[in-house]
Design a protein around this motif. Structure first.
Motif, mmCIF file in Angstrom:
data_model
loop_
_atom_site.group_PDB
_atom_site.id
_atom_site.type_symbol
_atom_site.label_atom_id
_atom_site.label_comp_id
_atom_site.label_asym_id
_atom_site.label_seq_id
_atom_site.Cartn_x
_atom_site.Cartn_y
_atom_site.Cartn_z
ATOM 1 N N ASP A 145 40.183 37.617 24.058
ATOM 2 C CA ASP A 145 39.011 36.825 23.686
ATOM 3 C C ASP A 145 38.580 35.872 24.797
ATOM 4 O OD1 ASP A 145 41.115 35.141 23.588
ATOM 5 O OD2 ASP A 145 40.790 34.420 21.557
ATOM 6 N N PHE A 146 38.825 36.267 26.042
ATOM 7 C CA PHE A 146 38.362 35.494 27.195
ATOM 8 C C PHE A 146 37.552 36.429 28.103
ATOM 9 C CE2 PHE A 146 42.027 33.212 25.709
ATOM 10 C CZ PHE A 146 41.663 31.885 25.847
ATOM 11 N N GLY A 147 36.952 35.851 29.115
ATOM 12 C CA GLY A 147 36.291 36.680 30.113
ATOM 13 C C GLY A 147 34.819 36.914 29.873
ATOM 14 N N ASN A 148 34.199 36.207 28.930
ATOM 15 C CA ASN A 148 32.783 36.432 28.663
ATOM 16 C C ASN A 148 31.877 35.646 29.595
ATOM 17 O OD1 ASN A 148 33.499 34.019 27.599
ATOM 18 N ND2 ASN A 148 32.378 34.241 25.679
ATOM 19 N N SER A 149 32.445 34.965 30.569
ATOM 20 C CA SER A 149 31.655 34.258 31.582
ATOM 21 C C SER A 149 32.052 34.782 32.958
ATOM 22 C CB SER A 149 31.903 32.750 31.506
ATOM 23 O OG SER A 149 33.279 32.463 31.710
ATOM 24 N N ARG A 150 31.173 34.618 33.900
ATOM 25 C CA ARG A 150 31.410 35.151 35.241
ATOM 26 C C ARG A 150 32.553 34.406 35.917
ATOM 27 N NH1 ARG A 150 29.255 38.826 38.010
ATOM 28 N NH2 ARG A 150 29.475 38.926 40.263
ATOM 29 N N GLY A 151 33.418 35.156 36.606
ATOM 30 C CA GLY A 151 34.523 34.553 37.332
ATOM 31 C C GLY A 151 34.019 33.656 38.453
ATOM 32 N N LEU A 152 34.693 32.550 38.658
ATOM 33 C CA LEU A 152 34.254 31.601 39.684
ATOM 34 C C LEU A 152 34.239 32.223 41.067
ATOM 35 C CD1 LEU A 152 36.152 28.366 38.564
ATOM 36 C CD2 LEU A 152 33.698 28.766 38.484
ATOM 37 N N GLU A 173 29.347 38.638 43.981
ATOM 38 C CA GLU A 173 28.052 38.849 43.334
ATOM 39 C C GLU A 173 27.788 40.317 43.036
ATOM 40 O OE1 GLU A 173 25.791 36.762 42.169
ATOM 41 O OE2 GLU A 173 27.060 35.051 42.659
ATOM 42 N N TRP A 174 28.335 41.214 43.864
ATOM 43 C CA TRP A 174 28.038 42.637 43.680
ATOM 44 C C TRP A 174 28.775 43.230 42.480
ATOM 45 C CZ3 TRP A 174 31.981 46.215 43.692
ATOM 46 C CH2 TRP A 174 33.183 45.825 44.273
ATOM 47 N N TRP A 175 29.797 42.519 41.971
ATOM 48 C CA TRP A 175 30.620 43.040 40.879
ATOM 49 C C TRP A 175 29.871 42.913 39.563
ATOM 50 C CZ3 TRP A 175 35.022 45.759 40.653
ATOM 51 C CH2 TRP A 175 35.757 45.772 39.469
ATOM 52 N N ARG A 176 29.651 44.017 38.879
ATOM 53 C CA ARG A 176 28.853 44.018 37.656
ATOM 54 C C ARG A 176 29.639 44.464 36.419
ATOM 55 N NH1 ARG A 176 26.424 41.171 40.235
ATOM 56 N NH2 ARG A 176 24.253 41.260 40.957
ATOM 57 N N LYS A 177 30.936 44.706 36.568
ATOM 58 C CA LYS A 177 31.718 45.165 35.429
ATOM 59 C C LYS A 177 32.003 44.004 34.471
ATOM 60 C CE LYS A 177 33.866 49.078 37.765
ATOM 61 N NZ LYS A 177 33.195 50.064 36.911
ATOM 62 N N ASN A 178 32.333 44.350 33.222
ATOM 63 C CA ASN A 178 32.568 43.323 32.211
ATOM 64 C C ASN A 178 33.817 42.497 32.487
ATOM 65 O OD1 ASN A 178 30.312 43.925 30.682
ATOM 66 N ND2 ASN A 178 31.367 45.437 29.425
ATOM 67 N N ILE A 179 34.781 43.093 33.174
ATOM 68 C CA ILE A 179 36.022 42.371 33.458
ATOM 69 C C ILE A 179 35.750 41.369 34.572
ATOM 70 C CG2 ILE A 179 38.439 42.575 34.104
ATOM 71 C CD1 ILE A 179 38.361 45.457 33.154
ATOM 72 N N GLN A 180 35.647 40.089 34.228
ATOM 73 C CA GLN A 180 35.255 39.057 35.175
ATOM 74 C C GLN A 180 36.427 38.180 35.614
ATOM 75 O OE1 GLN A 180 32.263 38.254 36.654
ATOM 76 N NE2 GLN A 180 31.477 40.196 35.898
ATOM 77 N N HIS A 181 37.289 37.828 34.705
ATOM 78 C CA HIS A 181 38.420 36.975 35.056
ATOM 79 C C HIS A 181 39.478 37.094 33.967
ATOM 80 C CE1 HIS A 181 37.488 33.881 32.027
ATOM 81 N NE2 HIS A 181 36.216 34.049 32.349
ATOM 82 N N GLY A 182 40.662 36.598 34.261
ATOM 83 C CA GLY A 182 41.751 36.639 33.295
ATOM 84 C C GLY A 182 42.295 35.258 33.021
ATOM 85 N N ASN A 189 39.040 33.622 38.373
ATOM 86 C CA ASN A 189 38.892 32.160 38.320
ATOM 87 C C ASN A 189 39.871 31.415 39.208
ATOM 88 O OD1 ASN A 189 36.687 31.854 36.670
ATOM 89 N ND2 ASN A 189 37.855 31.537 34.796
ATOM 90 N N TYR A 190 40.845 32.125 39.777
ATOM 91 C CA TYR A 190 41.880 31.473 40.592
ATOM 92 C C TYR A 190 41.921 32.168 41.946
ATOM 93 C CZ TYR A 190 43.308 29.648 36.048
ATOM 94 O OH TYR A 190 43.314 29.042 34.822
ATOM 95 N N ASN A 191 41.633 31.429 42.981
ATOM 96 C CA ASN A 191 41.522 32.021 44.308
ATOM 97 C C ASN A 191 42.910 32.203 44.928
ATOM 98 O OD1 ASN A 191 40.004 33.078 46.411
ATOM 99 N ND2 ASN A 191 39.906 31.142 47.492
#
Length: 303
Positions: free
Chosen positions: A212-219, A223-232, A292-294
């Protein structure tokens, strides 16, 4: 981390005397945030947020990075400390001695040494896809070492962690931190994933990604990444003399001694999701430049 309840540690202890600072810790436990976002979430002015963050930084609870934002530079705040134990009784009169050695390794997610996976799956660097999606053969592509994000539906990836101990040292603790989630799109609430961790053949424990996480763009997601998996979520595995823990919660009785760490042998770390698991939602690993974590997979061995 063990903290003696004494006047010597007032900087740490005072962090919890403020409702605002505790709320900040709660917010950063969900995801990193910049000063402006914290200010809006807490409904207080940015200079006040900055003072509280500075106090949490000094105590080692929070760390901050200055990065380029849309309107200039911004300070991104991360929750650095995942757990702490307060020592009330039997605490030593003097500070505990510092461990003799600390060995640190940052392992890129694409530097796995073996794998056995099933689709859906794929790899990507910070600039492009590596091979084709849902084709496990590309996990053997020489370019896999450039991967900054990898995902698979079931199976495992295994890493060979270098071990820099010397032959007269005794390991006290091993800590592994990574950003991880299921393979399924992170916005699907009803598809959790049971992710299992193994070190040197010893099953450390299972963490169930809630889905139930990941519905916002990863920090840091390009920019070119368009898949739903954004961050963990950031997960920290720690094995010491008492047992094995994930984010400070004991998940098994496997101790550091049972791992049989030796100065002349690397450490085998496996991340898996079984087809027969109750929740087979797969695995996604985010490295530096994604999520979200570099950071990559960070390993700390203390002796």
């Amino acid at each position: 981390m063990e903290i003696e309840v004494s006047s010597r540690n007032m900087k740490f202890l005072e962090c919890f005397s403020s409702h605002t600072r505790v709320k900040m810790i709660e917010l950063l436990g969900v995801q990193p945030m910049n000063i402006k976002s914290l200010s809006e979430a807490l409904d207080i002015k940015s200079p006040i947020v900055t003072r509280h963050i500075h106090m949490l930084e000094e105590a080692g609870i929070v760390r901050c990075e200055t990065t380029a934002g849309k309107r200039g530079m911004q300070k991104i705040c991360y929750l650095q400390l995942t757990h702490a134990m307060l020592l009330f009784q039997g605490a030593p009169a003097q500070p505990q001695p510092i461990l003799s050695n600390r060995y640190f390794v940052s392992l890129p997610v694409g530097h796995y040494s073996s794998y056995q996976i099933k689709p859906t799956c794929g790899l990507a660097s910070d600039t492009q896809m590596i091979g084709m999606c849902d084709d496990p053969r590309y996990f053997a592509d020489p370019e896999h070492v450039q991967a900054k994000v990898i995902w698979f539906g079931s199976g495992y990836v295994e890493y060979r962690i270098p071990n820099y101990m010397v032959n007269n040292e005794t390991p006290e603790s091993l800590e592994i931190a990574m950003e991880i989630c299921s393979e399924t799109p992170c916005t699907v609430n009803h598809l959790p994933s049971d992710i299992y961790f193994t070190i040197n053949g010893n099953g450390i424990g299972t963490w169930t990604y809630p889905g139930d996480f990941g519905n916002s763009r990863g920090l840091y997601t390009p920019e070119w990444w368009r898949k739903n998996i954004q961050h963990g979520l950031m997960k920290t595995i720690r094995i010491n003399k008492q047992g094995s823990y994930i984010d400070g919660v004991q998940v098994s009785n496997v101790t550091i001694d049972q791992l049989a760490l030796a100065y002349d042998k690397e450490i085998l770390f496996r991340i898996s999701c079984s087809e027969t698991a109750k929740n087979c939602g797969g695995v996604t690993l985010f490295g530096k430049g994604f999520g979200n974590y570099n950071q990559d997979i960070e390993v700390t061995l203390r002796c």
